[in-house]
Design a protein around this motif. Structure first.
Motif, PDB file in Angstrom:
ATOM      1  N   LEU A  65       0.914  -1.445   0.034  1.00  0.00           N
ATOM      2  CA  LEU A  65      -0.120  -0.007   0.226  1.00  0.00           C
ATOM      3  C   LEU A  65       0.794   1.323  -0.239  1.00  0.00           C
ATOM      4  O   LEU A  65       0.596   2.547   0.172  1.00  0.00           O
ATOM      5  CB  LEU A  65      -0.515   0.171   1.046  1.00  0.00           C
ATOM      6  CG  LEU A  65      -2.322  -0.779   1.250  1.00  0.00           C
ATOM      7  CD1 LEU A  65      -2.973  -0.944   2.483  1.00  0.00           C
ATOM      8  CD2 LEU A  65      -3.163  -0.403  -0.102  1.00  0.00           C
ATOM      9  N   SER A  70      -5.491   6.209  -1.022  1.00  0.00           N
ATOM     10  CA  SER A  70      -6.565   5.911  -0.434  1.00  0.00           C
ATOM     11  C   SER A  70      -7.460   4.744  -1.044  1.00  0.00           C
ATOM     12  O   SER A  70      -7.851   3.863  -0.383  1.00  0.00           O
ATOM     13  CB  SER A  70      -7.099   7.158   1.047  1.00  0.00           C
ATOM     14  OG  SER A  70      -5.898   7.493   1.969  1.00  0.00           O
ATOM     15  N   GLY A  73      -6.682   1.574  -1.450  1.00  0.00           N
ATOM     16  CA  GLY A  73      -6.114   0.467  -0.076  1.00  0.00           C
ATOM     17  C   GLY A  73      -7.298   0.012  -0.108  1.00  0.00           C
ATOM     18  O   GLY A  73      -7.577  -1.082   0.525  1.00  0.00           O
ATOM     19  N   ILE A 103      -1.519  -0.223   8.973  1.00  0.00           N
ATOM     20  CA  ILE A 103      -2.695  -0.284   7.928  1.00  0.00           C
ATOM     21  C   ILE A 103      -4.020   0.974   8.104  1.00  0.00           C
ATOM     22  O   ILE A 103      -4.095   0.902   9.781  1.00  0.00           O
ATOM     23  CB  ILE A 103      -3.182  -1.334   7.695  1.00  0.00           C
ATOM     24  CG1 ILE A 103      -2.128  -2.454   6.622  1.00  0.00           C
ATOM     25  CG2 ILE A 103      -4.021  -0.610   6.501  1.00  0.00           C
ATOM     26  CD1 ILE A 103      -2.259  -3.415   6.929  1.00  0.00           C
ATOM     27  N   MET A 107      -9.164   1.550   5.860  1.00  0.00           N
ATOM     28  CA  MET A 107      -9.161   0.345   4.984  1.00  0.00           C
ATOM     29  C   MET A 107      -9.260  -0.859   6.183  1.00  0.00           C
ATOM     30  O   MET A 107      -9.726  -1.854   5.755  1.00  0.00           O
ATOM     31  CB  MET A 107      -7.534   0.376   4.969  1.00  0.00           C
ATOM     32  CG  MET A 107      -7.107   1.666   3.891  1.00  0.00           C
ATOM     33  SD  MET A 107      -5.263   0.789   2.921  1.00  0.00           S
ATOM     34  CE  MET A 107      -5.495   3.309   2.513  1.00  0.00           C
TER      35      MET A 107
END
Length: 325
Positions: A65, A70, A73, A103, A107
């Motif tokens: 990622l 975003s 993701g 993370i 997500m």
């Protein structure tokens, strides 16, 4: 596609001396046909998706990622949620592992929503069910994906990570690590996929059989008029009733699929049926009790409210879309 199973089921019922025109004969035929069909679908789909999940690790996902948007993701998280619905470590420890790996919270929430919400087995069943078809399967997948992606975005937009419960110890999913290349490695991966699918089928078999038995009884003994009255297209509140009716029930996709199929056969609109499926698998009361381990009360209420509203909107839109097709 599965007409031969219907033929086999009818033959089996007749061979034991039962009349197919009776309620018992109809129920037993349905039970035999769907037992074979659903277990076959479960095994095949688990085998396929486990080939993907074999490479899943939070650290790998974080690395992949890096430098990506975003939105990318969120979509990737939803894809992982779809292909890991039967992870032996469950989506909640996986959620904790993703957060621990750094993370972004949105997500991880997209994953947490999509994992129980979207089932490839349910999509295939809708695809092969005459009362539903390819359009219903497509809308089901797209709706679940949009709900999950939007949920993840809203979590980041309003900085809801502060509403997550903190843990002293992080849990990790010990998924199968594998490197591609040699024939032995490919054989090992296939062997892993078979073992995973086979073990999971054995683990969930009692619940699936219970769902099949309930579905068979509904199919053979409860008249269609009952469902038309409460969940039929003529009832403007049917979608809302279906959304709330699923909350007390705790079941995975496989154990509730036979009931979903019967509801479709009894004339319950596809959108209303899908709403009940989503409610049972994503916001059931036992599931919320488990989620309270990772989300505080305020976040949990926001989570349930968002999903309920989303499901109801999807249900009405799906019913309207399929009526106009």
């Amino acid at each position: 596609m599965f007409e031969f199973l219907k033929t086999f089921a009818d033959w089996t019922v007749k061979s034991v001396g039962l009349d197919l025109s009776t309620r018992l004969g109809t129920s037993l035929s349905f039970f035999i046909e769907d037992t074979i069909k659903i277990f076959l679908l479960i095994y095949v789909m688990l085998f396929v998706v486990s080939l993907f999940r074999a490479q899943l690790a939070p650290e790998k996902m974080k690395s992949y990622l890096q430098g990506k948007s975003s939105w990318f993701g969120y979509i990737l998280a939803v894809f992982l949620g779809v292909v890991t619905p039967f992870c032996s470590c469950s989506s909640i420890p996986m959620f904790i592992a993703f957060v621990a790996a750094g993370i972004p919270f949105g997500m991880t929430m997209a994953f947490l929503i999509s994992s129980p919400l979207i089932s490839e087995v349910a999509a295939v069943l809708l695809l092969i069910t005459p009362e539903a078809g390819w359009l219903a399967a497509l809308v089901y997948i797209l709706a679940g994906g949009i709900i999950s992606v939007l949920g993840g975005y809203l979590c980041d937009k309003f900085h809801l990570e502060k509403l997550r419960e903190t843990h002293k110890h992080d849990e990790h999913c010990h998924c199968h690590e594998h490197n591609h290349g040699t024939k032995d490695e490919i054989k090992s991966l296939i062997h892993y996929a078979h073992d995973y699918a086979n073990d999971t089928v054995k683990e969930i078999a009692p619940y699936v059989l219970i769902g099949l038995a309930v579905g068979a009884l509904i199919h053979g003994f409860i008249p269609q008029e009952f469902f038309v009255k409460f969940l039929g297209a003529e009832n403007p509140f049917a979608v809302i009733i279906a959304a709330f009716a699923g909350i007390p029930i705790y079941a995975n996709h496989d154990s509730v699929l036979p009931i979903v199929q019967v509801l479709l056969m009894k004339g319950v609109p596809v959108g209303t049926t899908i709403v009940m499926l989503m409610s049972i698998t994503a916001i059931s009361l036992p599931e919320m009790i488990m989620l309270h381990k990772v989300l505080n009360k305020k976040m949990l209420w926001l989570f349930v409210g968002y999903l309920l509203i989303s499901f109801i909107i999807v249900g009405y839109l799906m019913n309207a879309t399929l009526i106009l097709r």
